[in-house]
Structures are given as structure tokens and as C-alpha cells.
Scaffold this active site. Structure first.
Site, mmCIF file in Angstrom:
data_model
loop_
_atom_site.group_PDB
_atom_site.id
_atom_site.type_symbol
_atom_site.label_atom_id
_atom_site.label_comp_id
_atom_site.label_asym_id
_atom_site.label_seq_id
_atom_site.Cartn_x
_atom_site.Cartn_y
_atom_site.Cartn_z
ATOM 1 N N TYR A 144 0.851 -1.194 0.000
ATOM 2 C CA TYR A 144 0.000 0.000 0.000
ATOM 3 C C TYR A 144 0.889 1.247 0.000
ATOM 4 C CZ TYR A 144 -2.929 3.695 2.028
ATOM 5 O OH TYR A 144 -3.573 4.892 2.284
ATOM 6 N N LYS A 148 1.529 4.065 -2.846
ATOM 7 C CA LYS A 148 1.080 5.437 -2.572
ATOM 8 C C LYS A 148 2.231 6.408 -2.857
ATOM 9 C CE LYS A 148 -2.497 6.716 -1.023
ATOM 10 N NZ LYS A 148 -3.777 7.052 -1.759
HETATM 11 N N1 LIG Z 1 -8.528 5.914 5.892
HETATM 12 C C1 LIG Z 1 -7.367 6.444 6.249
HETATM 13 O O1 LIG Z 1 -6.973 6.453 7.422
HETATM 14 C C2 LIG Z 1 -6.508 7.107 5.208
HETATM 15 C C3 LIG Z 1 -5.406 7.844 5.642
HETATM 16 C C4 LIG Z 1 -4.592 8.458 4.691
HETATM 17 C C5 LIG Z 1 -4.909 8.370 3.352
HETATM 18 N N2 LIG Z 1 -5.985 7.664 2.960
HETATM 19 C C6 LIG Z 1 -6.305 7.631 1.527
HETATM 20 O O2 LIG Z 1 -7.615 8.164 1.362
HETATM 21 C C7 LIG Z 1 -8.255 7.596 0.242
HETATM 22 C C8 LIG Z 1 -9.641 7.138 0.615
HETATM 23 O O3 LIG Z 1 -9.546 6.156 1.625
HETATM 24 P P1 LIG Z 1 -10.836 5.586 2.357
HETATM 25 O O4 LIG Z 1 -10.408 5.312 3.756
HETATM 26 O O5 LIG Z 1 -12.004 6.457 2.087
HETATM 27 O O6 LIG Z 1 -10.982 4.188 1.609
HETATM 28 P P2 LIG Z 1 -12.285 3.445 1.056
HETATM 29 O O7 LIG Z 1 -11.876 2.042 0.807
HETATM 30 O O8 LIG Z 1 -13.453 3.686 1.932
HETATM 31 O O9 LIG Z 1 -12.528 4.172 -0.331
HETATM 32 C C9 LIG Z 1 -11.801 3.887 -1.495
HETATM 33 C C10 LIG Z 1 -12.756 3.856 -2.682
HETATM 34 O O10 LIG Z 1 -11.989 3.575 -3.858
HETATM 35 C C11 LIG Z 1 -12.766 2.738 -4.688
HETATM 36 N N3 LIG Z 1 -11.907 2.001 -5.621
HETATM 37 C C12 LIG Z 1 -10.967 1.070 -5.318
HETATM 38 N N4 LIG Z 1 -10.423 0.589 -6.445
HETATM 39 C C13 LIG Z 1 -11.003 1.231 -7.474
HETATM 40 C C14 LIG Z 1 -10.870 1.157 -8.886
HETATM 41 N N5 LIG Z 1 -10.028 0.302 -9.466
HETATM 42 N N6 LIG Z 1 -11.629 1.964 -9.663
HETATM 43 C C15 LIG Z 1 -12.530 2.806 -9.097
HETATM 44 N N7 LIG Z 1 -12.702 2.925 -7.769
HETATM 45 C C16 LIG Z 1 -11.957 2.140 -6.967
HETATM 46 C C17 LIG Z 1 -13.461 1.794 -3.713
HETATM 47 O O11 LIG Z 1 -14.569 1.151 -4.300
HETATM 48 C C18 LIG Z 1 -13.814 2.730 -2.572
HETATM 49 O O12 LIG Z 1 -15.112 3.252 -2.724
HETATM 50 C C19 LIG Z 1 -7.318 6.499 -0.270
HETATM 51 O O13 LIG Z 1 -6.571 6.995 -1.350
HETATM 52 C C20 LIG Z 1 -6.381 6.239 0.909
HETATM 53 O O14 LIG Z 1 -5.117 5.828 0.458
HETATM 54 C C21 LIG Z 1 -6.805 7.022 3.848
HETATM 55 C C1 LIG Z 2 -5.027 -4.209 16.308
HETATM 56 C C2 LIG Z 2 -4.697 -2.925 17.002
HETATM 57 C C3 LIG Z 2 -3.238 -2.883 17.435
HETATM 58 C C4 LIG Z 2 -5.008 -1.689 16.252
HETATM 59 C C5 LIG Z 2 -6.441 -1.554 15.742
HETATM 60 C C6 LIG Z 2 -6.651 -0.271 14.986
HETATM 61 C C7 LIG Z 2 -5.967 -0.267 13.618
HETATM 62 C C8 LIG Z 2 -6.808 -1.112 12.686
HETATM 63 C C9 LIG Z 2 -5.802 1.170 13.088
HETATM 64 C C10 LIG Z 2 -4.936 2.017 14.029
HETATM 65 C C11 LIG Z 2 -4.146 2.995 13.160
HETATM 66 C C12 LIG Z 2 -4.811 2.849 11.808
HETATM 67 C C13 LIG Z 2 -4.150 3.392 10.582
HETATM 68 C C14 LIG Z 2 -4.418 2.824 9.325
HETATM 69 C C15 LIG Z 2 -5.279 1.589 9.211
HETATM 70 C C16 LIG Z 2 -6.036 1.217 10.488
HETATM 71 C C17 LIG Z 2 -5.134 1.369 11.711
HETATM 72 C C18 LIG Z 2 -3.892 0.496 11.567
HETATM 73 C C19 LIG Z 2 -3.727 3.291 8.069
HETATM 74 C C20 LIG Z 2 -2.517 2.390 7.845
HETATM 75 C C21 LIG Z 2 -4.648 3.204 6.841
HETATM 76 C C22 LIG Z 2 -3.976 3.746 5.590
HETATM 77 C C23 LIG Z 2 -3.558 5.181 5.803
HETATM 78 O O1 LIG Z 2 -2.944 5.731 4.658
HETATM 79 C C24 LIG Z 2 -2.625 5.318 6.993
HETATM 80 C C25 LIG Z 2 -2.273 6.800 7.196
HETATM 81 O O2 LIG Z 2 -1.156 7.229 6.947
HETATM 82 O O3 LIG Z 2 -3.107 7.547 7.630
HETATM 83 C C26 LIG Z 2 -3.325 4.781 8.254
HETATM 84 C C27 LIG Z 2 -2.493 4.949 9.523
HETATM 85 C C28 LIG Z 2 -3.317 4.604 10.743
#
Ligand SMILES: NC(=O)c1ccc[n+]([C@@H]2O[C@H](COP(=O)([O-])OP(=O)(O)OC[C@H]3O[C@@H](n4cnc5c(N)ncnc54)[C@H](O)[C@@H]3O)[C@@H](O)[C@H]2O)c1
Ligand SMILES: CC(C)CCC[C@@H](C)[C@H]1CC[C@H]2C3=C(CC[C@]12C)[C@@]1(C)CC[C@H](O)[C@@H](C(=O)O)[C@@H]1CC3
Length: 345
Positions: A144, A148
Site C-alpha cells: 500500500y 502510494k
Molecule cells: N482511511 C485512512 O486512514 C486514510 C489515511 C490516509 C490516506 N488515505 C487515503 O484516502 C483515500 C480514501 O480512503 P478511504 O479510507 O475512504 O478508503 P475506502 O476504501 O473507503 O474508499 C476507497 C474507494 O476507492 C474505490 N476504488 C478502489 N479501487 C477502485 C478502482 N479500481 N476503480 C474505481 N474505484 C476504486 C473503492 O470502491 C472505494 O469506494 C485512499 O486513497 C487512501 O489511500 C486514507
Molecule cells: C489491532 C490494534 C493494534 C489496532 C487496531 C486499529 C488499527 C486497525 C488502526 C490504528 C491505526 C490505523 C491506521 C491505518 C489503518 C487502520 C489502523 C492500523 C492506516 C494504515 C490506513 C492507511 C492510511 O494511509 C494510513 C495513514 O497514513 O493515515 C493509516 C495509519 C493509521
């Protein structure tokens, strides 16, 4: 080549708009008077004022149709970080992002805002008040993160004032809030299986958790600040709650808010990290025979036991960013939004 129609500055598309962050972004954009198209591989809801285009972002032809007449694109699609599918990450985050950029150029999109991640600089060791000039992780902790990094580089490199395409990357960290499909559900599931009794390390490590409305606010500010003369063109920006919190205090607040016990017993970080590596190796070796997914992956253990918080002073200075929801209110609103995950529900 697609025929161009004059894009309107209030017509935007959200790629990944069916997801957690994407849907919050769509709702805010509608509130602010934008006309929104969602492009996603699945349709997860219906909303008046939103046009859905279901398709894979790796397919440029489908994108061309969806982006017709759009001037601003938010790209927040990605496979779920917990997946271990290297080929999927490469296809969607790298080749797919190339297709998005090509489609944007062909239809005359003027601005692209990418949702990157603060994890692009995280290698599993402490980061305190990290700024955007930290180098990308040389040894990214998973596929991932690895993809990214490549995705962010592609989008920032595509910024070209001469050609009329402006780009910016937002790097949120630890997004949480209503409808989040991973942080709270995984935490509750782990607690229900009796595995959230332990604190990894001494529990003093500070991290960023960012309420989803603040992330949305950062994206819209970036889009509205993105002009040829703006300093934000082609740059990355950390967007956080600007309130680093102890990882284990945050976990405890969510767990206790939902009626579960807070973790109490300490385990040494190096021991748990070593065990998580062993388990991960074992799951790889046994994958042809049995599919088992360890809860405590090396990435999760590293995130749970190290400092990782980031400065958002660049976003404050260049686009006037300020969080709109405090951590305390964000936690309260999140806990209230999950009645079905309460203890005993
Ligand atoms: N959730 C976090 O903590 C977090 C932190 C930092 C960055 N991000 C970034 O934020 C963005 C959104 O994350 P999220 O948590 O909302 O995830 P999410 O999984 O809820 O949303 C991602 C969406 O992308 C769509 N998708 C995946 N593959 C696809 C494809 N091939 N074509 C079209 N659509 C596609 C999925 O169907 C989904 O609706 C991502 O780019 C993720 O890397 C998330
Ligand atoms: C099993 C326990 C030790 C922890 C349970 C909670 C975890 C599932 C979350 C705590 C921090 C979260 C996190 C992400 C995913 C879910 C957790 C590990 C990311 C790795 C998701 C992808 C994003 O890009 C990351 C970011 O940089 O924000 C998230 C970092 C924190």
C-alpha cells in the site's frame, strides 16, 4: 481523443466517491454548491445532485465519459490498505493513476487533488512533527505504502502550468469518523475477540488521528487555492487534527465510549513486533494451504508502538488550513455514529 466541452469551475468529479472519505467529500461539495460526479468501481449510496459512473479507474475510456465537462478532479480511490495484493496495488494506484492523469489531460480538466497519505514517509520508526520535506520511505512497510509513494510522485510531476493542469497532494493521517470501514470496526472486532487487553510498548507514543471533516476541509481548501500563481502547485501537504494524542489514549477513548474495557497490560514493543513478523511470514508460507490473516500485522504494530505525528504548518501557511472539528468532538461524534458496534448490541 474525446471532444472537449467548456468545463465549469463548480463541476467536479470524485474518483473513489463511494468510499468513506469520498462520500464525506461529496456531501460537503454539494453543500458548497458544486455539481458532483462520482466515479467508482461500486455504487454504495444515492444522493440527489450526484451523478454516478460505475467503472474501474484503470479503464481510461470509462474515465473519459465521466470526466467530460469537469474542471476539478479529486482522486481518492485506492484498494483497502489491509489487502496484501501487490498486483492490485500496482495496477490501481500506479497504472490507474496514470490513466486518471491522461484522461484529465485529454478532456481538459484543470485541477487534480490527490488523496495521498502521511505514511509515504513512514518506515516503522519514530516521526515527530514530521514536515513534508522528509524523504519518501526507502523501505516502505507494505505494498500500500510503496504504491502510494509512486502515485504521489506521478501526480505531483504532472503539474504543468503551460499545459493547464495543476496538481496537489493531500497527505492525511489516521482518518476516523462516521462510516469509517476500518479503524473503529477492526478495533471493536479485536476487542470482541478479547485481544485488546494489551498496550504495545509503554503507551506514551504520540500519533495523529484526523477527523474526516478536517480531511475534507483540507481537500476543498487545496482545490480552491490551486491557481497558476499559488505556491501549492505540485506540492504535498500534511492535513491532520494538529492535536497529537497518545495512540493508546485514543484507542481507549473509542473503546470505552462504545462500552468496552480499555487495554491495561503492557507488552514490550520489540517482542510484539518480532512476533508479528513471524506470524506474517507464517501466513505467507501457509497461504497455498490455509488463508489466515493475522490481526497484529507488522504495520499495525509499528503504528501502535511508535511516534508518528506530522506538522501541518505548510498547509496553514499556504492555504490558511485550520482544523474545523476538535479531536474531542470528533471522537464523540464517531462513537455516537456506531450504535451497532456498542458492547452488547
Ligand atoms: N482511511 C485512512 O486512514 C486514510 C489515511 C490516509 C490516506 N488515505 C487515503 O484516502 C483515500 C480514501 O480512503 P478511504 O479510507 O475512504 O478508503 P475506502 O476504501 O473507503 O474508499 C476507497 C474507494 O476507492 C474505490 N476504488 C478502489 N479501487 C477502485 C478502482 N479500481 N476503480 C474505481 N474505484 C476504486 C473503492 O470502491 C472505494 O469506494 C485512499 O486513497 C487512501 O489511500 C486514507
Ligand atoms: C489491532 C490494534 C493494534 C489496532 C487496531 C486499529 C488499527 C486497525 C488502526 C490504528 C491505526 C490505523 C491506521 C491505518 C489503518 C487502520 C489502523 C492500523 C492506516 C494504515 C490506513 C492507511 C492510511 O494511509 C494510513 C495513514 O497514513 O493515515 C493509516 C495509519 C493509521
Amino acid at each position: 481523443m474525446a471532444t472537449r466541452i467548456r468545463p465549469s469551475s463548480k463541476r467536479c468529479a470524485v474518483i473513489g466517491g463511494s468510499g468513506f472519505l469520498g462520500r464525506h467529500l461529496v456531501e460537503k461539495l454539494l453543500d458548497k454548491g458544486y455539481t458532483v460526479s462520482v466515479f467508482d468501481i461500486r455504487q454504495s449510496y444515492e444522493l440527489p445532485g450526484v451523478t454516478f459512473h460505475q467503472g474501474d479507474l484503470c479503464d481510461k475510456q470509462s474515465l473519459l465519459t465521466a470526466l467530460h465537462g469537469v474542471s476539478l478532479v479529486f482522486h481518492c480511490a485506492s484498494p483497502a490498505p489491509a489487502s496484501d495484493d501487490k498486483a492490485l496495488f500496482q495496477r490501481v494506484n500506479i497504472q490507474g493513476t496514470q490513466a486518471v492523469l491522461q484522461a484529465c489531460t485529454e478532456v481538459g480538466v484543470q485541477k487534480v487533488v490527490l488523496t495521498s497519505s502521511a505514511s509515504v514517509v513512514f518506515e516503522g520508526t519514530d516521526i515527530k512533527d514530521g514536515r513534508e520535506d522528509l524523504p519518501y520511505a526507502k523501505k516502505p512497510i507494505d505494498y500500500y505504502t510503496q504504491t502510494k509513494i509512486e502515485q504521489e510522485k506521478l501526480v505531483l510531476k504532472a503539474c504543468d502550468k503551460e499545459k493547464g493542469l495543476l496538481t496537489v497532494a493531500i497527505r492525511p493521517h489516521g482518518i476516523f469518523g462516521p462510516r469509517d470501514p476500518q479503524l473503529v470496526p477492526i478495533l471493536v472486532d479485536t476487542a470482541r475477540r478479547g485481544k485488546m487487553k494489551f498496550i504495545i510498548g509503554d503507551g506514551s507514543n504520540l500519533v495523529d488521528f484526523t477527523f474526516v471533516d478536517n480531511v475534507v476541509h483540507g481537500h476543498i481548501l487545496a482545490a480552491e487555492s490551486l491557481r497558476p500563481e499559488s505556491p501549492i502547485c505540485g506540492k504535498a501537504y500534511h492535513i491532520t487534527n494538529d492535536e497529537p494524542v497518545r495512540f493508546w489514549d485514543f484507542m481507549s477513548d473509542i473503546l470505552v465510549g462504545l462500552g468496552y474495557a480499555a487495554p491495561r497490560y503492557h507488552l514490550p514493543y520489540t517482542l510484539v513486533y518480532g512476533l508479528s513478523l513471524l506470524l506474517w511470514l507464517l501466513s505467507l508460507l501457509l497461504s497455498p494451504l490455509v488463508a489466515f490473516k493475522p490481526t497484529f500485522t507488522p504495520m499495525r504494530v509499528a503504528l501502535a508502538g511508535t511516534h508518528h505525528f506530522y506538522s501541518c504548518s505548510r498547509a496553514k501557511q499556504d492555504m490558511g488550513y485550520k482544523p474545523v472539528v476538535s479531536l474531542k468532538d470528533g471522537i464523540r461524534r464517531t462513537v455516537e455514529s456506531y450504535p451497532h458496534l456498542r458492547h452488547g448490541a
